[in-house]
Design an enzyme around this catalytic site. Sequence first.
Site, mmCIF file in Angstrom:
data_model
loop_
_atom_site.group_PDB
_atom_site.id
_atom_site.type_symbol
_atom_site.label_atom_id
_atom_site.label_comp_id
_atom_site.label_asym_id
_atom_site.label_seq_id
_atom_site.Cartn_x
_atom_site.Cartn_y
_atom_site.Cartn_z
ATOM 1 C CB SER A 65 -0.916 0.013 1.235
ATOM 2 O OG SER A 65 -0.155 -0.039 2.424
ATOM 3 C CG ASN A 115 -17.938 23.787 -24.946
ATOM 4 O OD1 ASN A 115 -18.991 24.088 -25.492
ATOM 5 N ND2 ASN A 115 -16.954 23.169 -25.575
ATOM 6 C CB THR A 144 -41.921 24.361 -8.774
ATOM 7 O OG1 THR A 144 -43.103 24.723 -9.497
ATOM 8 C CG2 THR A 144 -41.684 25.369 -7.651
ATOM 9 C CG HIS A 145 -42.958 20.438 -10.966
ATOM 10 N ND1 HIS A 145 -42.917 19.162 -10.457
ATOM 11 C CD2 HIS A 145 -43.760 21.152 -10.126
ATOM 12 C CE1 HIS A 145 -43.670 19.087 -9.375
ATOM 13 N NE2 HIS A 145 -44.191 20.278 -9.143
ATOM 14 C CE1 TYR A 178 -6.772 -2.755 9.315
ATOM 15 C CE2 TYR A 178 -5.718 -4.807 8.675
ATOM 16 C CZ TYR A 178 -5.992 -3.475 8.438
ATOM 17 O OH TYR A 178 -5.486 -2.863 7.316
ATOM 18 C CE LYS A 236 -20.904 23.732 -28.362
ATOM 19 N NZ LYS A 236 -20.169 22.708 -27.664
ATOM 20 C CE LYS A 267 -4.565 2.773 5.372
ATOM 21 N NZ LYS A 267 -5.577 1.698 5.365
ATOM 22 C CG ASN A 277 -4.306 -4.522 13.179
ATOM 23 O OD1 ASN A 277 -3.698 -4.518 12.113
ATOM 24 N ND2 ASN A 277 -4.781 -5.625 13.722
ATOM 25 C CD GLN A 328 -3.321 -2.492 1.575
ATOM 26 O OE1 GLN A 328 -2.580 -2.943 2.430
ATOM 27 N NE2 GLN A 328 -3.205 -2.832 0.291
ATOM 28 C CD GLU A 367 -20.435 20.656 -19.893
ATOM 29 O OE1 GLU A 367 -21.363 20.975 -20.648
ATOM 30 O OE2 GLU A 367 -19.297 20.358 -20.321
ATOM 31 C CB SER A 426 -16.267 23.578 -29.974
ATOM 32 O OG SER A 426 -16.295 22.548 -30.937
#
Length: 466
Positions: A25, A287, A157-158, A319, A285, A327, A112, A324, A292, A279
């Site tokens: 690790s 972006n 709303t919606h 343990y 464009k 992490k 441990n 492991q 995003e 783009s």
Amino acid sequence: MTEQKTWSQRFESALHPAIARFNASIGFDIELIEYDIAGSIAHAQMLAKTGIISKQEGEQLIIGLEQVLKEYQQGIFKPGIDAEDVHFAVERRLIEIIGDVGKKLHTARSRNDQVGTDTRLYLRDKINQIRQDLREFQKVLLDLAEKNVETLIPGYTHLQRAQPLSLAHHLLAYFEMADRDWQRLGDVYRRVNISPLGSGALAGTTFPIDRHYTAELLGFDGVYANSLDAVSDRDFAIEFLNAASLIMVHLSRLSEEIILWASQEFGFVTLKDSCATGSSIMPQKKNPDVPELVRGKTGRVFGHLQAMLVLMKGLPLAYNKDLQEDKEALFDAVKTVRACLEAMTILMREGIEFCTQRLTQAVEEDYSNATDVADYLAAKGVPFREAYNLVGKVVKTSIAAGKLLKDLTLEEWKNLHPAFESDIYDALAPRQVVAARNSYGGTGFEQVRKAIKQARARLEKPATKS
């Protein structure tokens, strides 16, 4: 010649190279080295204080550990796969520096309880950093809100036009979400800040250690009451990942709105060049890559939370090597959340510009003032449900006629109900529609200014440890 491993002579041969790589690790838990050394220094101090080792040996251990840290910070100490993990790497280098005294460091301790301590020290630090990141994000939202108290924006709303809002009120909703995130992390901190050190592998130790002393040295609020629980508990990590996931939910919701607002269909904001990309084939464009990416990285943090829940659900005490896997999830979640908070803070501070003319036009071109017509009639004694039904018919006929409510003549209003007077036009004006919603927590300008003042006071309040 086969290198002798740190574990006992119980083993006659070395690991297969592929298994050694699979088992190691060190490639990621090197992130814990400063916390590992801090925990080891506290452990050495405790061993000397309790007489388990001599005072001189304790001083040698501390000097050696400080040298290991210095070498790492200078880029001299670079442990590889052969070290297996950060704990063995530090101990091995310590023995190289100070000799056999270094072999006494692991007295009355197991990997441990050691890794549990390191992880808590790491996460405690990162929680405080993320809470500060949240405060910076909130400051930017608050500054933007102060500048836009009387800027109007359609409320939805919606995803349908509902009622006009103060733009500041809209931004303050995200301020409140971030404030809950800040509080939630503070609550998680309290459960992170408990020391497992001294619990040994699972059953404690025969040595006369002082767990409360090491906890005090390391700034923990207390110690685990049960050694089995101490070395196997990862509730605190799951709680953190849950809190991190909610931070990402809130950033993703704001990201989605900015993406919509920046589209030509909405046109509510313009992206500045410093926070947008182009783009490769469409030169016109611009972006919204920042929101995003934040929206996309949200799923990454969710995945870490789900992985930890699945990891823990079937583990027997105490343990298991499965742990492991905690992490990389924690490390990546911390880095992802901090990067997203930083990016969104920059975007909101300097990367977008609200198109106030388009916003003004937007709140004047729909029927989002219909509720105010119903409220107008109700204030004149007409039962609300009756008023509601009447206004629904008005909207229906107006749409058919291609008219907005503001375009109806007073005669048309009176034909609908005799309670209508010339003041109906004032009640329908978007600015008045917003200003009239002066209930506590509402979008009325007076309430929004009060909310900004209260929010500013919260940010200026001195921060506590947790």
